[in-house]
Design a protein around this motif. Structure first.
Motif, PDB file in Angstrom:
ATOM      1  N   GLY A   4      55.833  32.669  35.579  1.00 51.03           N
ATOM      2  CA  GLY A   4      56.204  33.900  34.900  1.00 51.03           C
ATOM      3  C   GLY A   4      55.857  35.107  35.743  1.00 51.03           C
ATOM      4  O   GLY A   4      55.482  34.992  36.908  1.00 51.03           O
ATOM      5  N   VAL A   5      55.994  36.279  35.141  1.00 44.01           N
ATOM      6  CA  VAL A   5      55.697  37.526  35.852  1.00 44.01           C
ATOM      7  C   VAL A   5      54.716  38.354  35.045  1.00 44.01           C
ATOM      8  O   VAL A   5      54.572  38.187  33.830  1.00 44.01           O
ATOM      9  N   VAL A   7      54.068  41.347  33.255  1.00 43.00           N
ATOM     10  CA  VAL A   7      54.804  42.429  32.604  1.00 43.00           C
ATOM     11  C   VAL A   7      54.062  43.750  32.686  1.00 43.00           C
ATOM     12  O   VAL A   7      54.678  44.821  32.689  1.00 43.00           O
ATOM     13  N   LEU A  18      59.653  44.038  28.642  1.00 42.17           N
ATOM     14  CA  LEU A  18      60.045  42.657  28.360  1.00 42.17           C
ATOM     15  C   LEU A  18      61.516  42.415  28.681  1.00 42.17           C
ATOM     16  O   LEU A  18      61.884  41.322  29.123  1.00 42.17           O
ATOM     17  N   ALA A  21      61.599  41.715  32.356  1.00 42.57           N
ATOM     18  CA  ALA A  21      61.096  40.375  32.653  1.00 42.57           C
ATOM     19  C   ALA A  21      62.138  39.318  32.309  1.00 42.57           C
ATOM     20  O   ALA A  21      62.400  38.397  33.097  1.00 42.57           O
ATOM     21  N   GLN A  28      58.238  33.166  30.722  1.00 40.40           N
ATOM     22  CA  GLN A  28      56.811  33.344  30.493  1.00 40.40           C
ATOM     23  C   GLN A  28      56.326  34.612  31.166  1.00 40.40           C
ATOM     24  O   GLN A  28      56.877  35.046  32.186  1.00 40.40           O
ATOM     25  N   CYS A  29      55.273  35.216  30.607  1.00 43.03           N
ATOM     26  CA  CYS A  29      54.756  36.441  31.198  1.00 43.03           C
ATOM     27  C   CYS A  29      53.278  36.612  30.874  1.00 43.03           C
ATOM     28  O   CYS A  29      52.702  35.861  30.086  1.00 43.03           O
ATOM     29  N   GLU A  30      52.682  37.617  31.510  1.00 44.48           N
ATOM     30  CA  GLU A  30      51.294  37.991  31.250  1.00 44.48           C
ATOM     31  C   GLU A  30      51.267  39.442  30.785  1.00 44.48           C
ATOM     32  O   GLU A  30      51.975  40.290  31.318  1.00 44.48           O
ATOM     33  N   LEU A  54      60.788  34.756  25.361  1.00 50.33           N
ATOM     34  CA  LEU A  54      59.617  34.794  26.235  1.00 50.33           C
ATOM     35  C   LEU A  54      58.376  34.299  25.514  1.00 50.33           C
ATOM     36  O   LEU A  54      58.215  34.519  24.313  1.00 50.33           O
ATOM     37  N   VAL A  56      53.880  33.943  26.306  1.00 51.52           N
ATOM     38  CA  VAL A  56      52.809  34.573  27.078  1.00 51.52           C
ATOM     39  C   VAL A  56      51.817  33.504  27.510  1.00 51.52           C
ATOM     40  O   VAL A  56      51.381  32.686  26.695  1.00 51.52           O
ATOM     41  N   THR A 253      51.559  32.982  37.621  1.00 50.23           N
ATOM     42  CA  THR A 253      52.098  34.310  37.344  1.00 50.23           C
ATOM     43  C   THR A 253      52.272  35.089  38.638  1.00 50.23           C
ATOM     44  O   THR A 253      51.332  35.196  39.435  1.00 50.23           O
TER      45      THR A 253
END
Length: 279
Positions: A4-5, A7, A18, A21, A28-30, A54, A56, A253
């Motif tokens: 993920g990336v 955010v 979002l 992203a 997926q993200c942080e 998405l 987290v 990430t």
């Protein structure tokens, strides 16, 4: 592994961040507390995430509990950590990320004992909610930073003594601090529950005078600027090879810390690197 990336790199309101992203094709993200989410907004942020498909993997508090002097300041830092744990639980995220923080006059043994005492209630909350608090390794941004070595991270995790306290492995931070790879990875491997991928190189105040991204300072190795993955000193490709070799099934990430106009391209480079390595 999932990729993920971060955010929180997007300096805009959460829905727009979002959207960006999701446009990268990640699932997926942080996020960070309080920049992206708070306990009060966690429910509505969860709805925004669901709308975009998405999830987290981590909620970071950016707290450096050892870096402050007073009990009041430490309590505020711990409150941020608690908020990240609660937000992670609300969103179904497995991890909450925190830092240690250097202190110029506090002896290491005292600093570790104090840190463990201060976060023990937070760890209890994490245990009850099924969230793992991850200490992120750092470079020597200030005297007394315990996590600037792999062994220091191990010692801290051991001192906390909970299955719900482990490591967020950031190879770039170790590269800035001059720590040896792959030795740092091998030492921390049993404790790694999340991985950050980003890159940096030495900053030259003359040739890099126009750079508008983040610049950080290691007490030993000097100033560094962040660059897209593959343009700096961090052996991210080799790390990804080891993750695949070892079957270390943890979230990855992509971070960047580059100027805003370069963020999407920097994220794409990181995502392409992960895909090329089968991550």
């Amino acid at each position: 592994m999932t990729v993920g990336v971060a955010v929180f790199e997007y300096h805009e309101e959460i829905a727009a961040a979002l959207d960006r992203a999701a446009a990268l094709g990640v699932s997926q993200c942080e996020l960070t507390v309080p920049g992206n989410i708070t306990v009060e907004t966690a429910g509505s942020v969860g709805e925004l995430l669901t709308e975009r498909g998405l999830t987290v993997n981590s909620v970071a508090s950016l707290s450096k509990i050892n870096a402050v002097d007073t009990d009041e300041a430490a309590a505020a830092m711990v409150a941020l950590l608690d908020a990240s744990v609660r937000c992670a639980s609300t969103l179904g995220a497995p991890n909450a990320i925190v830092y240690f923080g250097g202190h110029p006059t506090r002896p290491i043994d005292e600093a570790v004992e104090r840190y463990v005492r201060l976060i023990r209630p937070s760890v209890a909350i994490a245990e009850s909610l099924g969230v793992t608090i991850l200490i992120e390794n750092h470079f020597s941004h200030a005297p007394g930073e315990v996590t600037n070595t792999a062994q220091g991270c191990v010692d801290l995790v051991t001192a906390v003594g909970s299955d719900n306290f482990a490591v967020n492995f950031d190879l770039c931070n170790f590269a800035i601090g001059g720590q040896q790879f792959p030795a740092s990875y091998e030492t921390l491997k049993p404790h790694i529950r999340n991985v950050h991928i980003k890159d940096a190189r030495k900053f030259d105040p003359v040739s890099d005078a126009d750079y508008t991204g983040r610049i950080v300072t290691d007490l030993v190795h000097g100033e560094f600027m962040f660059v897209p993955v593959g343009e700096g000193i961090t052996p991210n490709a080799e790390l990804l090879d080891l993750l695949v070799r070892d079957g270390l099934d943890v979230p990855v990430t992509i971070e960047a810390h580059v100027p805003d106009g370069q963020l999407d391209d920097a994220f794409r480079l990181g995502l392409r690197l992960c895909a090329s390595k089968g991550v």
